[in-house]
Design a protein around this motif. Structure first.
Motif, short mmCIF file in Angstrom:
data_model
loop_
_atom_site.label_atom_id
_atom_site.label_comp_id
_atom_site.label_asym_id
_atom_site.label_seq_id
_atom_site.Cartn_x
_atom_site.Cartn_y
_atom_site.Cartn_z
N ASN A 13 0.81 -1.23 0.00
CA ASN A 13 0.00 0.00 0.00
C ASN A 13 0.84 1.28 0.00
O ASN A 13 0.30 2.36 -0.02
CB ASN A 13 -0.96 0.00 1.20
CG ASN A 13 -0.22 -0.14 2.52
OD1 ASN A 13 1.01 -0.05 2.57
ND2 ASN A 13 -0.97 -0.36 3.58
N TRP A 14 2.15 1.15 0.04
CA TRP A 14 3.10 2.26 -0.05
C TRP A 14 2.95 3.29 1.06
O TRP A 14 3.21 4.46 0.86
CB TRP A 14 3.03 2.90 -1.44
CG TRP A 14 3.32 1.90 -2.49
CD1 TRP A 14 2.42 1.36 -3.36
CD2 TRP A 14 4.57 1.25 -2.76
NE1 TRP A 14 3.04 0.41 -4.15
CE2 TRP A 14 4.37 0.32 -3.80
CE3 TRP A 14 5.84 1.35 -2.21
CZ2 TRP A 14 5.37 -0.47 -4.31
CZ3 TRP A 14 6.85 0.55 -2.72
CH2 TRP A 14 6.60 -0.34 -3.76
N GLN A 15 2.57 2.82 2.26
CA GLN A 15 2.53 3.70 3.41
C GLN A 15 3.95 3.93 3.92
O GLN A 15 4.79 3.03 3.87
CB GLN A 15 1.68 3.08 4.51
CG GLN A 15 0.22 2.98 4.12
CD GLN A 15 -0.66 3.63 5.15
OE1 GLN A 15 -0.40 3.55 6.32
NE2 GLN A 15 -1.69 4.29 4.68
N VAL A 16 4.20 5.13 4.44
CA VAL A 16 5.52 5.46 4.96
C VAL A 16 5.74 4.75 6.29
O VAL A 16 4.87 4.72 7.15
CB VAL A 16 5.67 6.98 5.15
CG1 VAL A 16 7.01 7.33 5.80
CG2 VAL A 16 5.53 7.70 3.83
N SER A 17 6.93 4.17 6.44
CA SER A 17 7.32 3.54 7.70
C SER A 17 8.66 4.12 8.14
O SER A 17 9.56 4.29 7.34
CB SER A 17 7.45 2.03 7.54
OG SER A 17 7.91 1.44 8.74
N HIS A 18 8.75 4.40 9.44
CA HIS A 18 9.99 4.91 10.01
C HIS A 18 10.70 3.84 10.83
O HIS A 18 11.69 4.13 11.50
CB HIS A 18 9.73 6.15 10.84
CG HIS A 18 9.19 7.29 10.03
ND1 HIS A 18 9.97 7.98 9.11
CD2 HIS A 18 7.96 7.81 9.93
CE1 HIS A 18 9.24 8.90 8.52
NE2 HIS A 18 8.02 8.82 9.00
N CYS A 19 10.21 2.60 10.75
CA CYS A 19 10.87 1.48 11.41
C CYS A 19 10.30 0.18 10.85
O CYS A 19 9.16 -0.17 11.11
CB CYS A 19 10.68 1.53 12.92
SG CYS A 19 11.55 0.20 13.79
N PHE A 20 11.10 -0.52 10.07
CA PHE A 20 10.67 -1.79 9.49
C PHE A 20 11.85 -2.75 9.43
O PHE A 20 13.01 -2.34 9.34
CB PHE A 20 10.07 -1.59 8.09
CG PHE A 20 10.99 -0.92 7.12
CD1 PHE A 20 11.83 -1.66 6.30
CD2 PHE A 20 11.04 0.46 7.01
CE1 PHE A 20 12.69 -1.05 5.40
CE2 PHE A 20 11.89 1.09 6.12
CZ PHE A 20 12.72 0.33 5.31
N GLY A 24 12.11 -7.99 6.01
CA GLY A 24 10.69 -8.10 5.71
C GLY A 24 9.90 -8.91 6.73
O GLY A 24 8.69 -9.07 6.58
N GLN A 25 10.53 -9.41 7.76
CA GLN A 25 9.87 -10.24 8.77
C GLN A 25 9.82 -9.47 10.10
O GLN A 25 10.74 -9.57 10.90
CB GLN A 25 10.61 -11.55 8.94
CG GLN A 25 10.68 -12.36 7.68
CD GLN A 25 11.52 -13.61 7.86
OE1 GLN A 25 11.55 -14.20 8.92
NE2 GLN A 25 12.24 -13.99 6.81
N GLU A 26 8.75 -8.74 10.32
CA GLU A 26 8.65 -7.85 11.49
C GLU A 26 8.87 -8.55 12.82
O GLU A 26 9.41 -7.98 13.74
CB GLU A 26 7.30 -7.14 11.50
CG GLU A 26 7.17 -6.07 10.43
CD GLU A 26 8.23 -4.97 10.53
OE1 GLU A 26 8.51 -4.47 11.64
OE2 GLU A 26 8.80 -4.62 9.49
N PHE A 56 14.18 9.20 13.41
CA PHE A 56 14.89 8.11 14.09
C PHE A 56 14.17 7.58 15.32
O PHE A 56 14.50 6.51 15.81
CB PHE A 56 16.28 8.57 14.53
CG PHE A 56 17.20 8.91 13.40
CD1 PHE A 56 17.45 8.02 12.38
CD2 PHE A 56 17.82 10.15 13.36
CE1 PHE A 56 18.31 8.33 11.35
CE2 PHE A 56 18.68 10.47 12.32
CZ PHE A 56 18.91 9.56 11.32
N SER A 57 13.22 8.31 15.85
CA SER A 57 12.64 7.97 17.15
C SER A 57 12.06 6.56 17.19
O SER A 57 12.22 5.85 18.19
CB SER A 57 11.59 8.99 17.56
OG SER A 57 10.55 9.05 16.60
N GLN A 58 11.40 6.12 16.12
CA GLN A 58 10.80 4.78 16.13
C GLN A 58 11.85 3.67 16.11
O GLN A 58 11.69 2.65 16.77
CB GLN A 58 9.82 4.63 14.97
CG GLN A 58 8.59 5.50 15.14
CD GLN A 58 7.65 5.39 13.95
OE1 GLN A 58 7.68 4.43 13.20
NE2 GLN A 58 6.81 6.40 13.78
#
Length: 87
Positions: A13-20, A24-26, A56-58
């Motif tokens: 869905n191309w949502q922005v993530s600041h920590c992933f 690819g395996q959360e 960087f916080s996340q």
């Protein structure tokens, strides 16, 4: 070694993530040695869209969370947080 990325739009869905998780395996973000981190990073670059601003916080929060689990005085473990950026 747990490895995370930040500042990217993730598929599908191309949502922005600041920590992933770079692999690819959360729930299992571990990579095997430095070579595994580099492999996961290169694979991630092919599958995400880099996106600012840099937050960087996340990533710091996630690293602190990982470092705080399973702590005991008898078995001391040290963690190092390394943040690599492009500028």
């Amino acid at each position: 070694v747990p490895a995370f990325g930040f500042g990217a739009q993730l598929p599908p869905n191309w949502q922005v993530s600041h920590c992933f998780a770079l692999n690819g395996q959360e729930y299992q973000p571990q990579c095997h040695q430095v070579s595994g981190i580099l492999e996961a990073y290169l694979q991630t670059l092919r599958n995400v869209r880099l996106h600012g601003p840099t937050v960087f916080s996340q990533v710091i929060r996630r690293a602190a969370q990982l470092a705080s689990t399973g702590f005991s005085q008898q078995e001391q473990v040290y963690y190092i947080l390394l943040i690599i950026t492009d500028g």
